[in-house]
Design an enzyme around this catalytic site. Structure first.
Site, mmCIF file in Angstrom:
data_model
loop_
_atom_site.group_PDB
_atom_site.id
_atom_site.type_symbol
_atom_site.label_atom_id
_atom_site.label_comp_id
_atom_site.label_asym_id
_atom_site.label_seq_id
_atom_site.Cartn_x
_atom_site.Cartn_y
_atom_site.Cartn_z
ATOM 1 N N TYR A 1 -3.621 10.558 4.591
ATOM 2 C CA TYR A 1 -2.970 9.902 3.449
ATOM 3 C C TYR A 1 -3.982 9.662 2.335
ATOM 4 C CZ TYR A 1 0.285 6.694 1.131
ATOM 5 O OH TYR A 1 1.132 6.088 0.239
ATOM 6 N N SER A 2 -3.623 10.066 1.133
ATOM 7 C CA SER A 2 -4.498 9.884 -0.020
ATOM 8 C C SER A 2 -3.660 9.767 -1.281
ATOM 9 C CB SER A 2 -5.470 11.064 -0.163
ATOM 10 O OG SER A 2 -6.216 10.952 -1.372
ATOM 11 N N SER B 1 3.748 2.100 -2.661
ATOM 12 C CA SER B 1 3.779 3.535 -2.364
ATOM 13 C C SER B 1 5.160 4.094 -2.087
ATOM 14 C CB SER B 1 2.851 3.846 -1.188
ATOM 15 O OG SER B 1 1.503 3.793 -1.603
ATOM 16 N N THR C 1 6.820 3.130 3.045
ATOM 17 C CA THR C 1 6.375 1.747 2.911
ATOM 18 C C THR C 1 5.409 1.670 1.748
ATOM 19 O OG1 THR C 1 4.544 2.082 4.470
ATOM 20 C CG2 THR C 1 6.643 1.287 5.375
ATOM 21 N N GLY C 2 5.154 0.451 1.278
ATOM 22 C CA GLY C 2 4.257 0.296 0.140
ATOM 23 C C GLY C 2 3.583 -1.061 0.130
ATOM 24 N N ALA D 1 -11.823 -8.345 -11.215
ATOM 25 C CA ALA D 1 -12.382 -9.687 -11.095
ATOM 26 C C ALA D 1 -12.850 -10.205 -12.448
ATOM 27 C CB ALA D 1 -13.539 -9.676 -10.097
ATOM 28 N N GLN D 2 -13.374 -9.322 -13.283
ATOM 29 C CA GLN D 2 -13.854 -9.705 -14.610
ATOM 30 C C GLN D 2 -12.870 -9.374 -15.716
ATOM 31 O OE1 GLN D 2 -16.657 -11.452 -14.894
ATOM 32 N NE2 GLN D 2 -16.907 -11.285 -12.658
#
Length: 375
Positions: A187-188, A91, A326-327, A156-157
């Site tokens: 935050y979005s 981010s 930060t990210g 996952a697949q």
């Protein structure tokens, strides 16, 4: 939450100067650097002892640039982390995108009070009520798409799954808004997907090209790129530990086979510690935005433990606010902290997430020491 850098360049250059005064100055700086590295290396190594595959730390102030590195880029190949390695900044991308948006405002191509509906007709049902300013400051009220389990569940697949930004926005819009636009901060990352699309609409070019032409290339950020799929070339691999309700339940695994299309304009920049320092120094030094727009960016709204402006946050520390972002992307945590005048800068990278409580405490101790205490 870790940083890296290239240590001792200033001192090394000064050592080559023949004048005695310059040699004395270089020696003093080098001594300071060694002292700082000794202190920070102990804390850095503690982070890897607690389970992080690797840590990169870069600390720059008016006199020295210090680098502390520990561990490996990947648990699989075991190559030691180097000060110049590239990594996903997560981010921290938002600050790059915010600068780009504000440059377009300066050029008269956008206005902060423009609405989402004006630039992206029909995409967001409440688009007539949400402004560019509210997207930048996370005050739109829109649901954060990364909280929808479908976003990451698909990998996952299908590790190479390619999300389109409008698909991700569509997922967010299936959830009710958190509050009315402008009511408060929440935050979005959905906000920054919309900003990426608005940049493309305003410039008529892909977001990657706009970032390259307006930010990366002018600043000489040769190690920085926009990579929403896979990172090109060697880089610090992220690692993700299995968890249940936020509690780590197993060993971390390498995430490099998973694409990052889900991040796009909310988190797909790849960079180096040196490039991040240069970017924030240029931004806070007034070289990227006009003074009025930089003041807009630095005007903060309450956001819980932090305060947030327009793509720029202020984090409280024992020695005053740390400005930056930060990210966290694909198991790589990045912290970019700066004094408001960029007289001290910290970039910290840890290539695993989530963190155990012990590891989180060690990382926090390291970032505070780097920002507040190290000489």
């Amino acid at each position: 939450m870790t940083s890296l850098g290239r240590a001792g360049r200033s001192a090394a250059r000064l050592v080559l100067v023949a004048a005695a005064a310059a040699l004395l100055a270089a020696s003093a700086r080098l001594a300071s650097s060694v002292e700082g590295d000794d202190e920070l290396s102990t804390l850095t190594e503690h982070v890897t002892e607690l389970g992080a595959p690797g840590v990169l730390l870069r600390v720059r102030d008016d006199h020295t640039t210090r680098t502390t590195v520990s561990g490996t880029v990947s648990l699989e190949d075991g190559r030691p982390i180097r000060s110049y390695d590239r990594f996903r900044v997560g981010s921290v991308t938002k600050t790059f995108v915010a600068v780009l948006v504000l440059q377009l405002v300066a050029d008269g191509k956008l206005r902060l009070d423009d609405t989402v509906e004006e630039w992206l007709p029909g995409l967001v049902p409440t688009g007539r009520e949400i402004t560019v300013r509210q997207l930048l400051s996370h005050t739109s009220g829109l649901y954060d798409y990364v909280e929808d389990p479908r976003v990451f569940g698909v990998y996952a697949q299908e590790p190479g799954h390619a999300w389109a930004p409008r698909q991700l926005i569509g997922l967010a819009l299936e959830h009710p808004a958190q509050f009315a636009p402008g009511e408060r901060y929440a935050y979005s990352s959905t906000n920054y997907l919309l900003l990426g699309l608005i940049v493309e609409a305003a410039t008529g070019e892909p977001l990657a090209d706009a970032l390259e032409a307006r930010v990366f290339e002018p600043l000489g950020l040769d190690g920085t790129s926009f990579d929403p799929r896979y990172v090109r070339g060697p880089y610090v691999h992220g690692h993700r530990a299995p968890s249940h309700h936020g509690v780590v339940t197993g060993a971390p695994r390498d995430t490099s086979e998973e694409a990052a299309s889900w991040a796009w304009s909310a988190g797909a920049v790849v960079s180096t510690a040196e490039d991040l320092s240069r970017f924030f120094a240029s931004l806070l030094g007034g070289h990227l935005l006009t003074p009025p727009l930089l003041r807009e960016m630095e005007t903060l709204v309450p956001g819980g433990a932090l305060r947030y402006g327009l793509g720029l946050a202020a984090f409280p520390t024992p020695c005053g606010d740390a400005w930056g972002h930060t990210g966290n992307a694909r198991g790589t945590v990045t912290v970019a902290w700066n004094r408001l005048d960029a007289s001290r800068q910290v970039v910290l990278v840890v290539n695993t997430f989530p963190l155990t409580p012990e590891l989180e405490a060690a990382v926090h101790e390291l970032e505070i020491a780097a920002f507040c205490e190290a000489p």
